[in-house]
Design a protein around this motif. Structure first.
Motif, mmCIF file in Angstrom:
data_model
loop_
_atom_site.group_PDB
_atom_site.id
_atom_site.type_symbol
_atom_site.label_atom_id
_atom_site.label_comp_id
_atom_site.label_asym_id
_atom_site.label_seq_id
_atom_site.Cartn_x
_atom_site.Cartn_y
_atom_site.Cartn_z
ATOM 1 N N LEU A 251 0.900 -1.207 -0.042
ATOM 2 C CA LEU A 251 -0.054 -0.160 -0.028
ATOM 3 C C LEU A 251 0.886 1.241 -0.112
ATOM 4 O O LEU A 251 2.057 1.165 0.498
ATOM 5 N N THR A 252 0.317 2.355 -0.556
ATOM 6 C CA THR A 252 1.076 3.655 -0.613
ATOM 7 C C THR A 252 0.330 4.460 0.413
ATOM 8 O O THR A 252 -0.725 4.025 0.945
ATOM 9 N N PRO A 253 0.844 5.315 1.101
ATOM 10 C CA PRO A 253 0.220 6.458 1.882
ATOM 11 C C PRO A 253 -1.020 6.968 1.571
ATOM 12 O O PRO A 253 -2.086 6.948 2.184
ATOM 13 N N PHE A 254 -1.293 6.909 0.222
ATOM 14 C CA PHE A 254 -2.540 7.326 -0.504
ATOM 15 C C PHE A 254 -3.727 6.452 -0.141
ATOM 16 O O PHE A 254 -4.859 6.460 0.033
ATOM 17 N N ASP A 255 -3.185 5.259 -0.529
ATOM 18 C CA ASP A 255 -4.077 4.129 -0.334
ATOM 19 C C ASP A 255 -4.581 3.828 0.924
ATOM 20 O O ASP A 255 -5.678 3.315 1.258
ATOM 21 N N ALA A 256 -3.649 4.171 2.058
ATOM 22 C CA ALA A 256 -4.185 4.103 3.396
ATOM 23 C C ALA A 256 -4.885 5.243 3.898
ATOM 24 O O ALA A 256 -5.013 5.378 5.276
ATOM 25 N N GLY A 275 10.710 7.300 -4.418
ATOM 26 C CA GLY A 275 9.142 7.069 -4.418
ATOM 27 C C GLY A 275 8.352 8.208 -5.085
ATOM 28 O O GLY A 275 7.061 8.066 -5.204
ATOM 29 N N ARG A 276 8.805 9.113 -5.318
ATOM 30 C CA ARG A 276 8.033 10.464 -5.637
ATOM 31 C C ARG A 276 7.088 10.271 -6.758
ATOM 32 O O ARG A 276 5.837 10.451 -6.727
ATOM 33 N N ALA A 277 7.631 9.846 -7.917
ATOM 34 C CA ALA A 277 6.820 9.393 -8.988
ATOM 35 C C ALA A 277 5.636 8.473 -8.799
ATOM 36 O O ALA A 277 4.488 8.765 -9.340
ATOM 37 N N ALA A 278 5.930 7.454 -8.185
ATOM 38 C CA ALA A 278 4.707 6.416 -7.965
ATOM 39 C C ALA A 278 3.965 7.207 -6.751
ATOM 40 O O ALA A 278 2.576 6.799 -7.061
ATOM 41 N N GLU A 284 -2.999 10.790 -7.901
ATOM 42 C CA GLU A 284 -4.228 11.036 -8.710
ATOM 43 C C GLU A 284 -5.236 9.988 -8.926
ATOM 44 O O GLU A 284 -6.340 10.457 -8.787
ATOM 45 N N ARG A 285 -4.758 8.772 -8.645
ATOM 46 C CA ARG A 285 -5.733 7.719 -8.447
ATOM 47 C C ARG A 285 -6.574 7.798 -7.256
ATOM 48 O O ARG A 285 -8.005 7.705 -7.317
ATOM 49 N N ALA A 286 -6.021 8.132 -6.067
ATOM 50 C CA ALA A 286 -6.780 8.292 -5.072
ATOM 51 C C ALA A 286 -7.771 9.429 -5.097
ATOM 52 O O ALA A 286 -9.006 9.584 -4.758
ATOM 53 N N GLU A 287 -7.548 10.792 -6.014
ATOM 54 C CA GLU A 287 -8.202 11.935 -5.876
ATOM 55 C C GLU A 287 -9.474 11.618 -7.100
ATOM 56 O O GLU A 287 -10.718 12.060 -6.758
ATOM 57 N N ALA A 288 -9.064 10.683 -7.834
ATOM 58 C CA ALA A 288 -9.970 10.210 -8.967
ATOM 59 C C ALA A 288 -11.126 8.900 -8.542
ATOM 60 O O ALA A 288 -12.400 9.504 -8.476
ATOM 61 N N ALA A 289 -10.655 8.251 -7.924
ATOM 62 C CA ALA A 289 -11.502 7.165 -7.644
ATOM 63 C C ALA A 289 -11.018 6.229 -6.751
ATOM 64 O O ALA A 289 -10.471 5.109 -7.393
ATOM 65 N N PRO A 290 -10.694 6.309 -5.621
ATOM 66 C CA PRO A 290 -10.109 5.211 -4.828
ATOM 67 C C PRO A 290 -10.703 3.939 -4.859
ATOM 68 O O PRO A 290 -12.130 3.886 -4.480
ATOM 69 N N PRO A 291 -10.149 2.827 -4.930
ATOM 70 C CA PRO A 291 -10.873 1.436 -5.114
ATOM 71 C C PRO A 291 -11.325 1.217 -3.524
ATOM 72 O O PRO A 291 -12.488 0.637 -3.395
ATOM 73 N N ARG A 292 -10.744 1.457 -2.751
ATOM 74 C CA ARG A 292 -10.874 1.006 -1.278
ATOM 75 C C ARG A 292 -10.600 2.134 -0.515
ATOM 76 O O ARG A 292 -9.661 2.756 -0.499
#
Length: 374
Positions: A251-256, A275-278, A284-292
């Motif tokens: 998990l990334t910090p954004f996933d958490a 890890g900056r690019a990742a 961006e994923r978290a802002e658009a539509a976080p899966p969980r």
């Protein structure tokens, strides 16, 4: 070959108190002294005294110490003032969380990184690998410290009776050098319980003396020794993540839901960090539509969920419990879980936890479950 667990400087004290001991991250640690529920309640209402000497202290020094930590960690460590602390994380190149940390700035060019016991060696190894291009030094100071924590509403009063340090001016996530019961200490206003409290970094040789002085001062106002078991239920009620449960290398910090700890602009010559690019992509994923999303669950019944149990709705698996336990404060079982975004809003109906084949009903709530009155 099995290796015997390490002993803290307070091992004899714990055994004299009749503590139930457990192997935790290679350390023999007190799980409980009597009733974990009573220890939990004492911390919520009075105070508890913890031995946290298994935590991993890593000292970083040098002219480029700030730039090095800005490069190695996700936070803007260079902006931390002397005497202050910052909650942050260390990630791999793919953004996966290697550990969550507290970093104390002890001087202009001196920092102390405190890692979780289970990840301390990993953090030390990674920092040692990353420091080679900087004018900085990474030092393993795990054997240099014992760590005692006084947590709970009576903690400030107990500590004030033993120190001349100005605790009233000591802010949350700050630390100052001082003496406690005649023992030199770094006094930090941090903790992992959801209560006001202090963590005391001292020489291992002073640990027993300090423990005794704290218990003598704290017992009249209801302080008790507290073990790791109640520390887990306290942090669970406070909605605080635990590595290996809410936080993992997958998990990334954004996933958490902790993207706030990532700072893309830093007070360094360069904003580049591992890890900056990742992490930018994860943001961006978290802002658009976080899966969980990470949510709280409160039981309608009495059955207790555990890590790994499935969260269900309409007969389908929609998530997974990461931590669960009976809550002494709420009087009900509670859990933290990652669930599909469609079922993450507080008050969502029809959500349950699969407990050994039975779908037990649970209410979705916002974290934390408990927040102290200030």
């Amino acid at each position: 070959m099995s290796t015997a667990p390490r002993l803290t400087a307070l091992d004899a004290v714990h055994r004299a108190l009749g503590a139930t001991m457990t192997d935790f991250a290679g350390w023999d640690m007190p799980l409980r002294y009597a009733s974990e529920r009573d220890e939990h309640v004492a911390v919520r209402t009075k105070a508890g005294l913890f031995d946290l000497s298994h935590m991993g202290e890593i000292t970083v020094t040098g002219a480029e110490a700030a730039d090095f930590l800005n490069f190695s960690l996700v936070g803007n460590i260079g902006s931390v003032g002397v005497g202050r602390a910052r909650y942050t994380m260390i990630v791999a190149a793919d953004g996966g969380i290697l550990d969550d940390l507290i970093v104390y700035r002890l001087g202009e060019t001196q920092y102390m990184v405190v890692a979780n016991a289970s990840n301390a060696q990993t953090v030390l190894d990674v920092l040692s690998d990353r420091v080679t291009q900087f004018d900085a030094e990474v030092r393993d100071d795990r054997d240099a410290y014992a760590l005692l924590a006084v947590q709970g509403p009576e903690s400030a009063g107990i500590l004030k009776s033993l120190t001349d340090a100005d605790l009233d001016r000591l802010k949350y996530y700050a630390g100052l050098p001082g003496t406690v019961a005649g023992v030199p200490a770094l006094i930090a206003r941090t903790g992992y319980t959801g209560e006001d409290g202090f963590e005391l970094f001292v020489s291992p040789g002073d640990a027993e003396k300090l423990w005794g002085a704290l218990m003598e001062a704290g017992t009249p106002v209801g302080m008790v020794p507290a073990g790791l078991s109640c520390r887990d239920t306290l942090r669970l009620e406070a909605g605080m993540p635990l590595y290996g449960h809410e936080l993992t290398a997958a998990l990334t910090p954004f996933d958490a839901g902790l993207g706030r700890v990532v700072k893309f602009e830093k007070t360094s010559q360069s904003d580049t960090f591992v890890g900056r690019a990742a992490l930018a992509a994860a943001a961006e994923r978290a802002e658009a539509a976080p899966p969980r999303k990470l949510v709280g669950l409160v039981a309608e019944g009495r059955r207790v969920p555990r890590a790994g149990f499935s969260v269900v709705a309409d007969g389908k698996v929609i998530g997974e419990v990461t931590s669960g336990a009976p809550s002494p404060t709420l009087g009900k079982p509670i859990a933290i879980a990652y669930v599909d975004a469609a079922h993450a809003e507080p008050g969502t109906q029809g959500v349950g936890v699969d407990i050994r084949g039975t779908h037990e009903p649970y209410e979705v709530v916002a974290l934390p479950f408990y927040k102290r009155q200030k």
